[in-house]
Design a protein around this motif. Structure first.
Motif, PDB file in Angstrom:
ATOM      1  N   TYR A 238      -8.811  -8.519   8.835  1.00 49.25           N
ATOM      2  CA  TYR A 238     -10.171  -7.993   8.728  1.00 49.25           C
ATOM      3  C   TYR A 238     -10.237  -6.739   7.858  1.00 49.25           C
ATOM      4  N   GLU A 239      -9.082  -6.121   7.643  1.00 46.03           N
ATOM      5  CA  GLU A 239      -9.045  -4.908   6.831  1.00 46.03           C
ATOM      6  C   GLU A 239      -8.803  -5.185   5.354  1.00 46.03           C
ATOM      7  N   ILE A 240      -8.077  -6.272   5.031  1.00 45.17           N
ATOM      8  CA  ILE A 240      -7.675  -6.449   3.628  1.00 45.17           C
ATOM      9  C   ILE A 240      -8.143  -7.755   2.999  1.00 45.17           C
TER      10      ILE A 240
ATOM     11  N   LYS B  53       0.858  -1.184   0.000  1.00 39.98           N
ATOM     12  CA  LYS B  53       0.000   0.000   0.000  1.00 39.98           C
ATOM     13  C   LYS B  53       0.888   1.225   0.000  1.00 39.98           C
TER      14      LYS B  53
ATOM     15  N   THR C 148      -0.724  -8.368  14.988  1.00 36.95           N
ATOM     16  CA  THR C 148      -1.431  -7.378  14.176  1.00 36.95           C
ATOM     17  C   THR C 148      -2.018  -8.013  12.920  1.00 36.95           C
TER      18      THR C 148
ATOM     19  N   LYS D 107      -5.940  -7.687  13.351  1.00 34.23           N
ATOM     20  CA  LYS D 107      -6.361  -6.450  12.688  1.00 34.23           C
ATOM     21  C   LYS D 107      -6.293  -6.534  11.162  1.00 34.23           C
ATOM     22  N   ASP D 108      -5.098  -6.864  10.646  1.00 32.61           N
ATOM     23  CA  ASP D 108      -4.884  -6.791   9.196  1.00 32.61           C
ATOM     24  C   ASP D 108      -5.851  -7.655   8.399  1.00 32.61           C
TER      25      ASP D 108
ATOM     26  N   ASN E  57      -6.063  -3.140  -2.474  1.00 34.87           N
ATOM     27  CA  ASN E  57      -7.382  -3.052  -3.113  1.00 34.87           C
ATOM     28  C   ASN E  57      -7.694  -4.257  -3.993  1.00 34.87           C
TER      29      ASN E  57
END
Length: 320
Positions: free
Chosen positions: A83-85, A34, A76, A80-81, A60
């Motif tokens: 669920y974001e990507i 990113k 992380t 976290k990661d 994306n």
């Protein structure tokens, strides 16, 4: 698994050298990129000679990937990661978590972040698996594997070499105080990222074997992290290793046979002094250390372990 060929894996670029050795296997690895190059999102970078099976993918475009397995490497990544990507379908794929380190908060009573029986927890040393509270889930140990450098050990520089990134900021855990104490008695050079005034700066991984091969011995002052790839690489090169008798090191090094370890710094200093004046002893320790590395940290064994593990976790989910 995909029908078109080999397994398609997704992970984050966390430890460059580990990713490089992991990439020696027969699978494709997709890593996210990113605009903000934060941890895990660096892409291939310029340091390691990655092959064409390491693919950068912009965050994306990740949900469109047809993947077989997700490999997590940090809290992380896991908390976290993903669920974001990752898409919901991708998060349901077979999962592996590589735990690179021993427990930090408490050496015996720390529960691992993974408490999902559908995730295979892979430790890189038996010591790490022993110390973590693994929540009763399935675990496996895959010890390191490193390539054999085409550089001979020469040892003409009458100094020790230390290879640690960010040592000034990482403190006692990585043995900053031990390094400073030993340096009062023994000539030592330090290389690595962000060594500040203490060291010579970073030497890129491809140039590392040639650089350290000239030093009389390799010193690992680290108190309590995992068994370092730098130690395995030094042993494979044939440079004698001196270090702390902690974590996995006592199962690897036999004193005065293939290296030297102790918990008394003064004993380590005495051994260093001996090697500085007795190059033949240094050569012999290095020869035996290399034999140990060839047997234990063989890159073919490492790759085979990973290829089999990936196939097993994928097959386990298919057969459910």
């Amino acid at each position: 698994m995909m029908n078109n060929s080999r397994p398609q894996l997704f992970t984050w670029h966390i430890h460059g050298s580990y990713l490089y050795y992991l990439s020696q296997g027969n699978y494709d690895i997709y890593i996210p990129v990113k605009e903000e190059q934060s941890e895990g999102y660096y892409g291939r970078g310029e340091t390691f000679p990655f092959g064409d099976n390491i693919h950068e993918v912009h965050i994306n475009d990740i949900p469109q990937l047809d993947l077989d397995c997700i490999i997590y490497q940090t809290n992380t990544n896991y908390l976290k990661d993903q669920y974001e990507i990752l898409s919901e379908d991708q998060r349901a794929l077979p999962k592996v978590y590589i735990e690179h380190d021993p427990p930090r908060v408490h050496p015996t009573d720390t529960k691992h972040v993974v408490n999902d029986p559908d995730v295979l927890l892979v430790h890189v040393t038996h010591f790490n698996r022993l110390m973590w509270d693994n929540n009763g889930i399935t675990t496996k140990v895959i010890e390191h594997g490193v390539t054999v450098p085409e550089i001979p050990y020469t040892g003409e520089i009458e100094k020790g070499i230390v290879v640690i990134n960010n040592l000034p900021s990482r403190g006692r855990l990585l043995g900053l105080d031990i390094f400073m104490e030993v340096r009062k008695h023994i000539p030592l050079d330090l290389i690595g990222m962000n060594t500040g005034e203490l060291g010579l700066g970073e030497v890129l991984h491809p140039q590392l074997p040639e650089f350290i091969s000239k030093y009389r011995f390799f010193f690992n002052p680290i108190r309590y992290t995992s068994h370092g790839l730098a130690v395995c690489e030094a042993m494979m090169l044939g440079i004698p290793v001196i270090g702390m008798a902690t974590t996995e090191m006592p199962t690897v090094i036999t004193n005065d046979v293939n290296g030297f370890i102790h918990t008394d710094i003064s004993v380590l200093v005495d051994k260093m002094k001996t090697l500085l004046v007795d190059k033949q002893q240094a050569i012999q320790l290095g020869i035996e250390g290399r034999k140990t590395a060839l047997r234990r940290y063989n890159i073919q064994r490492f790759v085979q372990d990973w290829e089999e593990t990936v196939a097993q976790v994928i097959e386990a989910q298919v057969s459910k």
